[in-house]
Design a protein around this motif. Structure first.
Motif, PDB file in Angstrom:
ATOM      1  N   LEU A  82      36.228  62.361  35.372  1.00  0.00           N
ATOM      2  CA  LEU A  82      35.605  61.712  34.274  1.00  0.00           C
ATOM      3  C   LEU A  82      34.032  62.194  34.270  1.00  0.00           C
ATOM      4  CD1 LEU A  82      35.742  59.730  32.076  1.00  0.00           C
ATOM      5  CD2 LEU A  82      35.972  57.808  33.672  1.00  0.00           C
ATOM      6  N   ARG A  83      33.610  61.123  35.533  1.00  0.00           N
ATOM      7  CA  ARG A  83      31.646  61.791  35.603  1.00  0.00           C
ATOM      8  C   ARG A  83      31.733  62.856  35.034  1.00  0.00           C
ATOM      9  NH1 ARG A  83      32.519  57.908  39.537  1.00  0.00           N
ATOM     10  NH2 ARG A  83      32.972  59.622  41.657  1.00  0.00           N
ATOM     11  N   GLY A  84      32.308  63.889  35.990  1.00  0.00           N
ATOM     12  CA  GLY A  84      31.811  65.649  35.460  1.00  0.00           C
ATOM     13  C   GLY A  84      31.383  66.082  34.415  1.00  0.00           C
ATOM     14  N   ASP A  85      33.261  65.209  34.073  1.00  0.00           N
ATOM     15  CA  ASP A  85      33.211  65.758  31.929  1.00  0.00           C
ATOM     16  C   ASP A  85      32.052  65.325  31.697  1.00  0.00           C
ATOM     17  OD1 ASP A  85      35.258  67.179  32.849  1.00  0.00           O
ATOM     18  OD2 ASP A  85      36.494  65.814  32.148  1.00  0.00           O
ATOM     19  N   ILE A  86      31.538  63.999  31.382  1.00  0.00           N
ATOM     20  CA  ILE A  86      30.723  63.282  30.571  1.00  0.00           C
ATOM     21  C   ILE A  86      29.272  63.442  31.539  1.00  0.00           C
ATOM     22  CG2 ILE A  86      31.946  62.541  29.733  1.00  0.00           C
ATOM     23  CD1 ILE A  86      30.180  59.411  32.142  1.00  0.00           C
ATOM     24  N   GLN A  87      28.920  64.635  31.829  1.00  0.00           N
ATOM     25  CA  GLN A  87      27.315  64.686  33.123  1.00  0.00           C
ATOM     26  C   GLN A  87      26.584  64.995  32.072  1.00  0.00           C
ATOM     27  OE1 GLN A  87      27.024  66.588  36.362  1.00  0.00           O
ATOM     28  NE2 GLN A  87      28.134  68.684  35.227  1.00  0.00           N
ATOM     29  N   GLU A  88      27.398  65.719  30.837  1.00  0.00           N
ATOM     30  CA  GLU A  88      25.589  66.145  30.346  1.00  0.00           C
ATOM     31  C   GLU A  88      25.743  65.533  29.002  1.00  0.00           C
ATOM     32  OE1 GLU A  88      30.374  68.671  28.413  1.00  0.00           O
ATOM     33  OE2 GLU A  88      27.578  69.581  27.282  1.00  0.00           O
ATOM     34  N   VAL A  97      31.652  68.766  43.885  1.00  0.00           N
ATOM     35  CA  VAL A  97      33.590  69.817  43.704  1.00  0.00           C
ATOM     36  C   VAL A  97      33.176  70.020  45.369  1.00  0.00           C
ATOM     37  CG1 VAL A  97      34.379  72.124  43.193  1.00  0.00           C
ATOM     38  CG2 VAL A  97      32.072  71.383  41.631  1.00  0.00           C
ATOM     39  N   ARG A  98      34.933  69.753  45.511  1.00  0.00           N
ATOM     40  CA  ARG A  98      35.400  70.142  46.941  1.00  0.00           C
ATOM     41  C   ARG A  98      36.275  71.126  47.327  1.00  0.00           C
ATOM     42  NH1 ARG A  98      38.470  64.571  46.258  1.00  0.00           N
ATOM     43  NH2 ARG A  98      38.566  65.581  44.773  1.00  0.00           N
ATOM     44  N   VAL A  99      35.866  72.070  47.573  1.00  0.00           N
ATOM     45  CA  VAL A  99      36.864  73.553  48.406  1.00  0.00           C
ATOM     46  C   VAL A  99      36.485  73.363  49.342  1.00  0.00           C
ATOM     47  CG1 VAL A  99      36.054  76.441  48.287  1.00  0.00           C
ATOM     48  CG2 VAL A  99      34.788  74.413  46.313  1.00  0.00           C
ATOM     49  N   CYS A 100      38.575  74.370  49.870  1.00  0.00           N
ATOM     50  CA  CYS A 100      38.771  74.370  51.552  1.00  0.00           C
ATOM     51  C   CYS A 100      38.925  75.501  50.759  1.00  0.00           C
ATOM     52  CB  CYS A 100      39.940  73.655  51.126  1.00  0.00           C
ATOM     53  SG  CYS A 100      40.127  72.012  51.924  1.00  0.00           S
ATOM     54  N   ALA A 101      38.585  76.757  52.586  1.00  0.00           N
ATOM     55  CA  ALA A 101      38.918  77.700  52.328  1.00  0.00           C
ATOM     56  C   ALA A 101      39.082  78.634  53.943  1.00  0.00           C
ATOM     57  CB  ALA A 101      37.617  78.619  51.316  1.00  0.00           C
ATOM     58  N   ASN A 102      39.938  79.712  53.545  1.00  0.00           N
ATOM     59  CA  ASN A 102      40.034  79.960  55.168  1.00  0.00           C
ATOM     60  C   ASN A 102      38.448  80.993  55.629  1.00  0.00           C
ATOM     61  OD1 ASN A 102      39.785  82.390  54.110  1.00  0.00           O
ATOM     62  ND2 ASN A 102      41.693  83.332  54.551  1.00  0.00           N
ATOM     63  N   THR A 103      38.942  81.739  56.939  1.00  0.00           N
ATOM     64  CA  THR A 103      37.677  81.643  57.590  1.00  0.00           C
ATOM     65  C   THR A 103      36.684  82.887  57.486  1.00  0.00           C
ATOM     66  OG1 THR A 103      38.649  81.209  60.111  1.00  0.00           O
ATOM     67  CG2 THR A 103      37.240  82.361  60.442  1.00  0.00           C
ATOM     68  N   SER A 144      42.873  66.012  47.377  1.00  0.00           N
ATOM     69  CA  SER A 144      41.735  66.096  48.535  1.00  0.00           C
ATOM     70  C   SER A 144      40.352  67.490  48.674  1.00  0.00           C
ATOM     71  CB  SER A 144      41.899  66.292  49.923  1.00  0.00           C
ATOM     72  OG  SER A 144      42.733  67.196  50.394  1.00  0.00           O
ATOM     73  N   ALA A 145      41.157  68.374  47.820  1.00  0.00           N
ATOM     74  CA  ALA A 145      39.832  69.663  47.170  1.00  0.00           C
ATOM     75  C   ALA A 145      40.357  69.923  45.770  1.00  0.00           C
ATOM     76  CB  ALA A 145      40.503  70.569  47.978  1.00  0.00           C
ATOM     77  N   ASP A 146      39.241  70.242  45.233  1.00  0.00           N
ATOM     78  CA  ASP A 146      38.853  70.893  44.015  1.00  0.00           C
ATOM     79  C   ASP A 146      39.868  72.692  43.480  1.00  0.00           C
ATOM     80  OD1 ASP A 146      38.100  68.236  42.849  1.00  0.00           O
ATOM     81  OD2 ASP A 146      37.060  69.031  44.090  1.00  0.00           O
ATOM     82  N   ILE A 147      39.344  72.971  44.327  1.00  0.00           N
ATOM     83  CA  ILE A 147      39.335  74.068  44.758  1.00  0.00           C
ATOM     84  C   ILE A 147      39.628  75.059  46.228  1.00  0.00           C
ATOM     85  CG2 ILE A 147      37.924  76.690  44.261  1.00  0.00           C
ATOM     86  CD1 ILE A 147      36.704  75.244  42.323  1.00  0.00           C
ATOM     87  N   GLY A 148      41.125  75.798  46.364  1.00  0.00           N
ATOM     88  CA  GLY A 148      40.970  76.576  47.379  1.00  0.00           C
ATOM     89  C   GLY A 148      40.795  78.123  47.506  1.00  0.00           C
ATOM     90  N   PHE A 279      44.099  73.722  36.274  1.00  0.00           N
ATOM     91  CA  PHE A 279      42.826  74.513  35.618  1.00  0.00           C
ATOM     92  C   PHE A 279      42.722  73.962  34.060  1.00  0.00           C
ATOM     93  CE2 PHE A 279      40.292  77.578  33.461  1.00  0.00           C
ATOM     94  CZ  PHE A 279      39.146  77.067  34.481  1.00  0.00           C
ATOM     95  N   ASP A 280      43.128  73.258  33.771  1.00  0.00           N
ATOM     96  CA  ASP A 280      43.069  72.981  32.322  1.00  0.00           C
ATOM     97  C   ASP A 280      42.023  71.341  32.970  1.00  0.00           C
ATOM     98  OD1 ASP A 280      43.256  75.173  30.897  1.00  0.00           O
ATOM     99  OD2 ASP A 280      45.170  73.790  30.588  1.00  0.00           O
ATOM    100  N   LYS A 281      42.657  70.569  34.228  1.00  0.00           N
ATOM    101  CA  LYS A 281      41.862  69.104  33.684  1.00  0.00           C
ATOM    102  C   LYS A 281      40.729  69.298  34.806  1.00  0.00           C
ATOM    103  CE  LYS A 281      46.670  66.967  33.434  1.00  0.00           C
ATOM    104  NZ  LYS A 281      47.782  66.216  33.695  1.00  0.00           N
ATOM    105  N   LEU A 282      40.342  70.073  35.446  1.00  0.00           N
ATOM    106  CA  LEU A 282      39.369  70.417  36.061  1.00  0.00           C
ATOM    107  C   LEU A 282      38.301  69.513  35.295  1.00  0.00           C
ATOM    108  CD1 LEU A 282      39.788  73.520  38.600  1.00  0.00           C
ATOM    109  CD2 LEU A 282      40.113  71.246  38.984  1.00  0.00           C
ATOM    110  N   PRO A 283      36.815  69.060  36.501  1.00  0.00           N
ATOM    111  CA  PRO A 283      35.620  69.123  34.909  1.00  0.00           C
ATOM    112  C   PRO A 283      35.252  70.824  35.186  1.00  0.00           C
ATOM    113  CG  PRO A 283      35.396  68.740  37.907  1.00  0.00           C
ATOM    114  CD  PRO A 283      37.051  68.698  38.070  1.00  0.00           C
TER     115      PRO A 283
END
Length: 304
Positions: A82-88, A97-103, A144-148, A279-283
């Motif tokens: 919500l904060r992200g969508d109205i930040q503009e 943005v929380r990202v988890c990735a392999n090595t 706990s992560a937005d993108i992986g 995806f559509d619900k991501l900020p």
């Protein structure tokens, strides 16, 4: 029973559960320990169930506590969106943005991508965590992560997967090593030799231990280091052999006495995927990072 929840209580529960400590959870929530303990006790009384098991080592969640924290993470994540969508429309509000990735993704692809992304998004911060591929999907699934970035191509409810990059794990040896004369070897045949590995918290470390265990073998790490360059320098000094992404190995073989040997094992070819939960619900700012990853994937395909 009417249920009224306080956002401070939700964040406190998440922080205590993550730290497995009431003291550290209170610190992360900017509360005193007595205030935090009182909030948890009042919440338990309101719900009519215990949320934590308490012992001398700290606290762990009860089944009802696990349910509460799982839902609290979703609610807090939606508020972040919500904060992200109205930040503009609001000045001074930062997104995260929380990202988890392999090595492989963490070390080989994310640095350049995040440099470009953060340069264009001065009001957004990125939290980047390294995880095993299946834990990347789990993190996206539980909020706990937005993108992986993961080597998995499926799994998790309501998770969308997009093709990303491909990279191959290879064996790296000193030029004088007995295996250096081979063009390709089975991972099983390398396990009689000492290994140079990444630190034990890295995803690739756990992955190789599991691969050896699946063969009923033991992988012997003589030394563990923090990054691919340090691993290659140790290998060049005859400390042992190692398995790292080919993209990294090719950088260091130019300047060190190293040999790249292909692995015959099917798991050596890693096809990475971007995963998100709806995806559509991501900020907006998170969608823009996904778009940048998709562009990077297209660029990578041109050179693969």
């Amino acid at each position: 029973m009417a249920m009224h929840f306080d956002l401070t209580d939700m964040q406190l529960m998440v922080n205590v559960a993550t730290a497995q400590s009431m003291t550290r959870g209170a610190e992360r929530s900017f509360l005193s320990l007595p205030a935090a303990s009182n909030r948890v006790k009042n919440l338990e009384a309101h719900l009519g169930t215990a949320l934590f098991y308490r012992n001398s080592q700290g606290v762990t969640l009860t089944p009802s506590g696990e349910a509460f924290v799982r839902h609290a993470r979703v609610v807090l994540r939606q508020l972040e969106h919500l904060r992200g969508d109205i930040q503009e429309y609001a000045s001074g509000v930062k997104g995260r943005v929380r990202v988890c990735a392999n090595t492989t993704a963490m070390n080989e692809f994310m640095p350049n991508i995040l440099a470009a992304y953060l340069g264009a998004h001065r009001d957004v911060n990125v939290e980047l965590r390294e995880r095993l591929s299946y834990l990347v999907v789990k993190a996206v699934a539980d909020g706990s992560a937005d993108i992986g970035i993961t080597a998995q191509a499926g799994g998790g409810e309501n998770i969308e997967f997009l093709p990303y990059r491909s990279d191959r794990l290879v064996l790296v040896t000193h030029r004088d090593h007995p295996l250096a004369g081979s063009e390709a070897v089975d991972f099983d045949d390398t396990l009689t030799y000492d290994y140079v590995g990444l630190h034990e918290t890295s995803a690739i470390h756990a992955f190789l231990l599991q691969a050896a265990d699946d063969l009923g073998r033991v992988l012997r790490f003589r030394v563990e280091v923090s990054n691919f360059e340090a691993a290659c320098r140790m290998i060049a000094a005859h400390v042992g052999i190692g398995v790292i992404p080919e993209s990294a190995a090719r950088r260091y073989v130019k300047e060190m006495p190293l040999k790249i040997v292909s692995l015959n094992d099917s798991w050596a070819l890693r096809r990475l995927h971007i995963c998100v939960r709806q995806f559509d619900k991501l900020p907006v700012f998170a969608k823009e990072l996904v778009s940048l990853l998709v562009q990077d994937a297209a660029e990578g395909q041109k050179h693969e």
